[in-house]
Write a protein that holds these residues in place. Sequence first.
Motif, PDB file in Angstrom:
ATOM      1  N   PRO A   7       0.828  -1.159  -0.107  1.00 50.82           N
ATOM      2  CA  PRO A   7       0.012  -0.006   0.085  1.00 50.82           C
ATOM      3  C   PRO A   7       0.820   1.182  -0.013  1.00 50.82           C
ATOM      4  O   PRO A   7       1.931   1.247   0.496  1.00 50.82           O
ATOM      5  N   THR A   9       0.438   5.987  -1.164  1.00 53.04           N
ATOM      6  CA  THR A   9      -0.105   6.872  -2.235  1.00 53.04           C
ATOM      7  C   THR A   9       0.649   7.019  -3.618  1.00 53.04           C
ATOM      8  O   THR A   9      -0.067   7.231  -4.485  1.00 53.04           O
ATOM      9  N   TYR A  36      -3.762   4.364  -2.424  1.00 52.67           N
ATOM     10  CA  TYR A  36      -4.842   4.937  -1.493  1.00 52.67           C
ATOM     11  C   TYR A  36      -5.214   6.154  -2.397  1.00 52.67           C
ATOM     12  O   TYR A  36      -4.720   7.211  -2.777  1.00 52.67           O
ATOM     13  N   PRO A  39      -5.517  10.494   0.148  1.00 53.86           N
ATOM     14  CA  PRO A  39      -5.049  10.626   1.516  1.00 53.86           C
ATOM     15  C   PRO A  39      -4.829  12.266   1.717  1.00 53.86           C
ATOM     16  O   PRO A  39      -5.433  13.187   0.816  1.00 53.86           O
ATOM     17  N   GLU A  70      -9.886   2.807  -0.540  1.00 54.92           N
ATOM     18  CA  GLU A  70     -10.101   3.842   0.347  1.00 54.92           C
ATOM     19  C   GLU A  70     -10.046   3.141   1.873  1.00 54.92           C
ATOM     20  O   GLU A  70     -10.377   1.640   1.876  1.00 54.92           O
ATOM     21  N   VAL A  73      -6.016   0.114   5.531  1.00 54.04           N
ATOM     22  CA  VAL A  73      -5.416  -0.886   4.838  1.00 54.04           C
ATOM     23  C   VAL A  73      -5.765  -2.233   5.421  1.00 54.04           C
ATOM     24  O   VAL A  73      -5.668  -3.175   4.446  1.00 54.04           O
TER      25      VAL A  73
END
Length: 85
Positions: A7, A9, A36, A39, A70, A73
């Motif tokens: 995971p 961004t 993600y 964020p 979204e 995690v």
Amino acid sequence: MVTALYPGTFDPVTYGHVDVATRAAALFSKEIVAVYATPSKNLLFNGEERVGLFREAIKHLPNVEVREFEGLVVRFAQEVGASVI
């Protein structure tokens, strides 16, 4: 079959991110790169663009999938059946 979750961004994806994904792809049956979606920081690229950039960067790795997510995690890991983060 062990599924790993990677995971982040990834804004933007870097050679370092691709290196980690490549090394994990060699260790696990399946890897999901989890981008993600929202964020709480200023982004250069939106979620769709970040997913597209990462997909292009790892297209040579057949056991790696890139998905946007979204929420938590851990919940996403459960949803996709990942046993390693």
